[in-house]
Design an enzyme around this catalytic site. Structure first.
Site, short mmCIF file in Angstrom:
data_model
loop_
_atom_site.label_atom_id
_atom_site.label_comp_id
_atom_site.label_asym_id
_atom_site.label_seq_id
_atom_site.Cartn_x
_atom_site.Cartn_y
_atom_site.Cartn_z
CG ASN A 59 -8.24 12.67 15.63
OD1 ASN A 59 -8.55 13.73 14.57
ND2 ASN A 59 -9.22 11.80 16.66
CG ASP B 290 12.85 11.55 -11.95
OD1 ASP B 290 13.71 13.20 -13.17
OD2 ASP B 290 12.48 10.85 -12.53
CD GLU C 119 12.50 16.48 -14.37
OE1 GLU C 119 13.17 16.00 -15.25
OE2 GLU C 119 11.46 15.10 -13.74
#
Length: 682
Positions: free
Chosen positions: A37, A328, A382
């Protein structure tokens, strides 16, 4: 959410407003949950590497591991003859965390160690998940964790680095194959031999592949086993730190190719069944294994997995001073199908409930964290499906990446070279493909990366020249070859038109700038474990007797030109002219005019375009002899625009040029006093 800028910039997203808002609200919910929180920051939460793993504390050694399914754990190594001894048994702190305290003299620098874990009906040796150094025995090929506590650890000299990355000009590289020797290269060799080249060539960033430790070298670094360990194949952690520090001293940013989309299936070396369970870090059932990559898929819905991966991001930023990440396999993360078999025909395919909300949330959290730790950090996605919002700010409805890879562009060039005759290269089609991108997202354009150079594929130069490059690139035994001439000409033109139309950055894989021959093939059983094709033959570019020097010289001048223009990527990009019949394309960016004649056979005299009235000077010409051209254009000639009453209101005049076949040139507008010129003629 401050505003839905993502939707304001693209009306086609209006029907999916609730989905986009829901995505953002889920991110806020998870962030709130992870930070208790907001009693602590996300950066505080992502500090697991400071708690777990092996630490040399003032009171002695402390080791901790998260292994909820384990029933008993021992630390074993060469310091205790790899025996399970009572004094090396970890104690369970709670239901999931284990801890061990050892005296100072127990462990020494470079000691090897592992864990021996027991679980119900099973046991196994494991490399600790948070290990920061993993090495492989040269004789047995066995991997072990290693104590890394040198007496004089590397001290960074550049502690507040910020590179000029507008535009972002990336030199993608792999340390191991950056040597010209048939073996694995090192960090130190890269510092001495490759970084100076990159600096000279004008690139302002390097993107390093295969940093995270991976058991199989031939995986190109994409089958990661040890996420916090820099690959020991290339040298020590201190060597990598020196490489990054040296790059920073050259004003080169260092981006890490990070793999959080999946993990190696290895159990002894990696995270597969680390504590005997199948779902500690990964999904259960069918979603556990990637159907194509033969790897394991993280369960981003688990807070412990988020803790591990977010801590990994912070670790590389803080410990090694990386300037950001290229993530990636983002497409594989976004979709429950990993993008396999996905056909994107409408926006509905981006919001059809086949998306992995937890993975999307992780990527958003990672971008929030990375830019909180370093506001100048660079993140690149990517991603091949074109998911809207990837490179849009989080509070505007996006994922928070700075850039996305324009993965359509290399595919386009390959398709064009393979399927179209030269006379069928249409300038308008080329222009549209290179500029087809979301207006609210920055992209990284490129002709080819490492992907296009891998065995089974071909580099651009190899597609253009093929086997003739083995005999036709010599300057000593000159053999007239139309194929070689064509290949060299198109190699330059393709790169120039791609780099000059960027809206964020440009990327090149090392060696491709000078047309490195052949493909990349890492040592494997199929090639008798050869390193012949897993290296870079730099001497080809340096040899004045070879034509590779022409491509090398051109790339250097092209990059230096782009880098010399302040915020080149942000300058207005305006098409001036295109002709399908002539195969001519022209466009401008402020004071620069780019002209391309893709026609393979026809040259044009006094070919005219309407431009701002001025004097123009040629500053880059692909046909220049220093770039392997025929020298048909005199770059010293100044070009003056000619008045045409028809275009007086538009404040345009004719710029007329000689355009040899299959060439391109860049001209710069030069301020001049037209009245003074005419008076001098009188």
């Amino acid at each position: 959410m401050e505003s839905l800028e993502l939707i304001k910039n693209d009306a086609w997203l209006n029907p999916y407003q609730q989905a986009i808002k829901g995505r953002y609200e889920y991110f806020l919910q998870r962030e709130k949950e992870l930070t208790n929180n907001h009693k602590m920051t996300l950066s505080n939460f992502a500090s697991g590497y400071l708690y777990f793993g092996l630490h040399n504390a003032s009171s002695g050694w402390v080791f901790r591991e998260w292994a909820p399914n384990a029933t008993k754990i021992y630390l074993i190594g060469n310091f205790n003859n790899w025996q399970e001894k009572e004094e090396f048994q970890l104690k369970r702190l709670d239901n999931e965390t284990w801890e061990l305290h050892l005296p100072k003299d127990t462990l020494r620098h470079k000691d090897l160690y592992k864990l021996k874990l027991y679980w119900e009906n099973g046991a196994g040796e494991r490399i600790p998940a948070w290990a920061k150094r993993v090495v492989q025995d040269k004789e047995t090929y066995i991997f072990n964790a290693q104590v890394w506590e040198p007496n004089n650890p590397y001290q960074f000299k550049n502690k507040s680095f910020q590179a000029k990355t507008t535009p972002l000009l990336i030199y993608e590289c792999h340390i191991g194959m950056a040597t010209d020797k048939e073996r694995v290269g090192t960090y130190q060799e890269f510092i001495q031999n490759v970084l100076p080249r990159i600096k000279t060539n004008g690139y302002n960033a390097i993107q390093i592949m295969a940093i995270q430790e991976h058991p199989f070298y031939g995986s190109f670094g994409y089958q990661v086993s040890n996420f916090f360990a820099a690959s020991s194949r290339f040298g020590t952690p201190d060597d990598l730190k020196e490489l990054i520090d040296t790059a920073h001293s050259m004003n080169i940013a260092v981006i890490m190719d990070i793999v959080h989309s999946h993990a190696a299936k290895n159990e002894v070396e990696g995270l597969g069944r680390f504590d005997g369970s199948y779902n500690q870090y990964f999904h259960q059932g069918e979603r556990r294994e990637h159907p194509v990559w033969n790897s394991l898929c993280f369960d981003y819905g688990r807070n412990e997995v988020l803790h591990f991966l977010l801590s990994n991001c912070k670790f590389w930023l803080e410990e090694y001073h990386f300037d950001g990440f290229r993530f990636d396999g983002v497409t594989s993360m976004l979709y429950k199908s990993h993008g396999i078999g996905e056909t994107i025909t409408s926006y509905n395919d981006y919001f059809n409930l086949n998306q992995d909300g937890d993975a999307i949330c992780y990527l958003t959290l990672a971008n929030r964290l990375i830019h909180t730790i370093n506001k100048h950090a660079i993140t690149i996605a990517e991603e091949v499906s074109g998911m809207p919002g990837l490179a849009v700010k989080i509070n505007q409805g996006g994922y928070g990446f700075d850039y996305r890879l324009a993965m359509n562009i290399p595919d386009y060039w390959i398709k064009l070279i393979k399927e179209k005759k030269d006379q069928d290269w249409h300038p308008l089609n080329i222009w549209e493909e290179l500029t087809n991108r979301r207006t609210d997202e920055k992209t990284i354009s490129y002709v080819e990366s490492h992907d296009q150079a891998l065995v089974g594929d071909k580099t651009i130069i190899f597609r253009l020249i093929d086997a003739e490059m083995y005999n036709g690139m010599s300057e000593i035994h000159k053999v007239d070859s139309l194929l070689i001439d064509r290949g060299i000409a198109l190699h330059k033109i393709i790169r120039l038109v791609t780099a000059s139309t960027i809206c964020g950055g440009y990327l090149n894989f090392m060696g491709n700038e000078f047309g490195h021959p052949e493909w990349i093939d890492f040592p494997r059983q199929g090639n008798s474990w050869s390193y012949k094709y897993a290296r870079r033959q730099w001497h080809l570019a340096d040899d004045n007797n070879l034509k590779y020097k022409y491509l090398y010289n051109f790339d250097k001048d092209m990059i230096l030109l782009i880098n010399s223009i302040e915020d080149f990527q942000a300058t207005p990009l305006q098409k001036i002219w295109d002709s399908e019949g002539d195969q001519v394309l022209a466009f401008c960016r402020n004071d620069l005019v780019f002209v391309f004649n893709f026609n393979p056979v026809q040259s044009f005299t006094d070919y005219g375009f309407l431009v701002a009235p001025c004097k123009y000077q040629t500053i880059l010409n692909t046909d220049s002899p220093q770039f392997g051209g025929f020298g048909l254009i005199d770059d010293k000639i100044e070009h003056f625009t000619t008045y045409d009453k028809l275009y007086e209101k538009e404040k345009k005049e004719w710029l007329k040029l000689y355009l040899p076949a299959r060439t391109a040139m860049v001209l710069k507008r030069i301020k001049w006093n037209k009245t003074k010129l005419f008076r001098s003629k009188k």
